[in-house]
Design a protein around this motif. Structure first.
Motif, PDB file in Angstrom:
ATOM      1  N   LYS A 240       0.849  -1.203   0.000  1.00  0.00           N
ATOM      2  CA  LYS A 240       0.000   0.000   0.000  1.00  0.00           C
ATOM      3  C   LYS A 240       0.882   1.250   0.000  1.00  0.00           C
ATOM      4  N   ALA A 241       0.243   2.405  -0.231  1.00  0.00           N
ATOM      5  CA  ALA A 241       1.006   3.656  -0.271  1.00  0.00           C
ATOM      6  C   ALA A 241       1.774   3.857   1.031  1.00  0.00           C
ATOM      7  N   GLY A 242       2.983   4.438   0.920  1.00  0.00           N
ATOM      8  CA  GLY A 242       3.812   4.681   2.090  1.00  0.00           C
ATOM      9  C   GLY A 242       3.640   6.094   2.624  1.00  0.00           C
ATOM     10  N   ARG A 303       6.320   3.931  -9.249  1.00  0.00           N
ATOM     11  CA  ARG A 303       4.851   3.821  -9.337  1.00  0.00           C
ATOM     12  C   ARG A 303       4.137   3.955  -7.993  1.00  0.00           C
ATOM     13  N   PHE A 304       4.863   4.448  -6.972  1.00  0.00           N
ATOM     14  CA  PHE A 304       4.212   4.729  -5.684  1.00  0.00           C
ATOM     15  C   PHE A 304       4.241   6.222  -5.338  1.00  0.00           C
ATOM     16  N   TRP A 305       4.590   7.078  -6.316  1.00  0.00           N
ATOM     17  CA  TRP A 305       4.584   8.533  -6.120  1.00  0.00           C
ATOM     18  C   TRP A 305       5.541   8.961  -5.015  1.00  0.00           C
ATOM     19  N   SER A 306       6.657   8.245  -4.903  1.00  0.00           N
ATOM     20  CA  SER A 306       7.557   8.525  -3.787  1.00  0.00           C
ATOM     21  C   SER A 306       8.917   9.062  -4.239  1.00  0.00           C
TER      22      SER A 306
HETATM   23  N1  GLU Z   1       2.344   8.527  -0.321  1.00  0.00           N
HETATM   24  C1  GLU Z   1       3.240   8.984  -1.349  1.00  0.00           C
HETATM   25  C2  GLU Z   1       4.669   8.885  -0.818  1.00  0.00           C
HETATM   26  O1  GLU Z   1       5.051   7.836  -0.432  1.00  0.00           O
HETATM   27  C3  GLU Z   1       2.936  10.396  -1.813  1.00  0.00           C
HETATM   28  C4  GLU Z   1       1.568  10.626  -2.382  1.00  0.00           C
HETATM   29  C5  GLU Z   1       1.420  12.087  -2.744  1.00  0.00           C
HETATM   30  O2  GLU Z   1       1.810  12.483  -3.832  1.00  0.00           O
HETATM   31  O3  GLU Z   1       1.038  12.839  -1.873  1.00  0.00           O
HETATM   32  O4  GLU Z   1       5.425   9.797  -0.801  1.00  0.00           O
END
Ligand code: GLU
Ligand code: MG
Length: 447
Positions: A240-242, A303-306
């Motif tokens: 899941k998203a971090g 692919r997790f926007w991190s």
């Molecule tokens: N949860 C995402 C991260 O691990 C970021 C998602 C967002 O762009 O706010 O940084």
């Protein structure tokens, strides 16, 4: 608040019994010794609270020295209050806190993280630059249960049902932050289970790092008062998203923004571009300071926007550096480093970011073109041509990159670099083979 009279008045009015002298160590554990207010007079004029020098050698796992830190059980350093940060704690009646700089005799201690950030702010000032920043935190709420902590909700991004369940906690956190001078800008449920975001207003660099300490303390304490556990651990649920703590920054000269050219709202200035190029250049090593736990690297995935690639983009959530896309006709106001999380000591992370950026300016490093779309979708060849690298996928690689990075090591200074690297190596050795569950169990309440 800084006048002695103001502090004594607040102590009286709030019936404060203890003032916590707070420091944040190399492992990013926030710690305090609390002085009984009957004796506070002794500390108002700069007398410090003593801590063992060995504190800067402790890894996250336990209170024992990391080998090779250069620190021993002998030796004492002293926390001196920065009384401008004094505040009663809205979530702990009878307690107040103050943030501290650690001294060795009359001089800032070479291992003190807050003094390191002060030095980097001064270096920026030598270039005529003022740095502003904000840590944009995501965190997970969990409920205790007999089978261990369970996610507070299982909602998806921005689902209002999550807000309905957590409104009392989020409201109480907001009140407590605002009572301590932070300005909450927004809140929303993030994508992961029980995950929330609560961005606060930017401030000058030192205050921004202080705010990060106050934020983490407050979120954990207030959630606990509501029977919940709040955790900033970057990756609690593997698929899941971090939780990121994206590091937003901007530069000013003489009170004027240096982010974009005047009259050209999307044209980054040459200095801003070079500053960003410096960050991208040093990023594999910088990660040992901005995403410094073994767990951090489970979050930094394509692919997790991190922010898993050394590139930048406008409104691109897969780039390590993102220029948040403004509304039509509005200027870009700041840049965001996504490759950052709340297991980072904020003084070290922000100080090292400034050192990397200034190196970019001093060497006139060039920033590549912005990337549109997901860098993971480019072919290896295309990424190579554009100078885009995938970032380290494990703490051991980031430590090795930091060991080779003379600019960051020089900025930290040899003593802090040695104690810091010793702590990270100890954590890497102890935790690299831990199961995910074991790692999360260890970290969940530390961060
Ligand atoms: N949860 C995402 C991260 O691990 C970021 C998602 C967002 O762009 O706010 O940084
Ligand atoms: Mg977010």
């Amino acid at each position: 608040m800084s006048s002695v009279n103001d502090i004594l008045t607040v102590i009286q009015q709030h019936r404060i019994r203890f003032v916590r002298f707070i420091w944040c160590d190399n492992a990013n554990v926030i710690r305090a010794k609390a002085v009984r207010t009957t004796f506070i007079q002794d500390y108002l004029d700069g007398d410090g609270v003593g801590i063992a020098a060995a504190q800067q050698a402790l890894p996250v796992m336990y209170d024992a020295l990391s080998p090779g830190s250069g620190l021993t059980p002998a030796g004492e350093a002293h926390m001196r209050a920065d009384w401008s940060t004094f505040a009663p704690l809205p979530y702990a009646a009878g307690h107040a806190r103050v943030l501290t700089d650690i001294y060795d005799g009359d001089r800032p201690w070479v291992h003190c993280p807050r003094s390191f950030l002060r030095r980097m702010i001064a270096r920026a000032a030598d270039h005529g630059l003022q740095v502003f920043a904000a840590f944009e935190n995501e965190f997970s709420l969990l409920r205790p249960s007999e089978s261990g902590p369970q996610p507070f909700d299982t909602t998806v991004f921005c689902q209002t049902w999550a807000l309905d369940q957590a409104a009392p906690i989020i409201n109480a956190i907001t009140d407590a932050l605002e009572a301590q001078g932070l300005q909450v800008e927004m809140t929303y449920p993030e994508s992961g289970p029980g995950q929330f975001e609560l961005p606060v207003r930017y401030a000058d660099a030192l205050r921004a790092a202080d705010n990060q300490i106050v934020f983490r303390e407050t979120v954990k304490a207030v959630a606990h008062q509501h029977g919940a556990l709040a955790s900033f651990v970057p990756k609690i649920y593997p698929d899941k998203a971090g939780n990121g703590a994206h590091l937003h920054f901007s530069l000013q000269r003489d009170g004027r923004s240096l982010v974009v050219e005047p009259e050209r709202p999307h044209q980054l200035t040459a200095e801003m571009r070079a500053f960003m190029a410096g960050i991208l250049h040093h990023l594999p090593a910088l990660m040992a300071l901005t995403t410094p736990s073994t767990n951090s690297f489970k979050r930094i995935r394509p692919r997790f926007w991190s922010g898993a690639y050394t590139c930048w983009g406008i409104g691109n959530r897969e780039a390590a550096l993102r220029a948040p896309q403004p509304s039509a006709g509005r200027p870009i106001t700041n840049i965001e480093l996504k490759t950052s999380d709340a297991t980072a000591n904020p003084y070290l992370a922000l100080g090292a970011l400034i050192a990397a950026g200034l190196d970019g300016i001093e060497r006139g490093l060039a920033l590549g073109d912005p990337v549109d779309g997901d860098p993971a979708d480019l072919s290896d060849e295309e990424r190579h041509k554009r100078g885009i690298q995938q970032l380290p996928s494990a703490l051991g690689e980031a430590i090795a990159a930091l060991e080779r990075d003379d600019v960051l090591l020089d900025a930290l200074g040899s003593s802090l670099a040695q104690s810091y690297l010793a702590v990270r190596r100890a954590e890497w050795e102890a935790m690299r083979t831990m199961s995910h569950d074991e790692e999360v169990r260890l970290l969940l309440e530390r961060y």
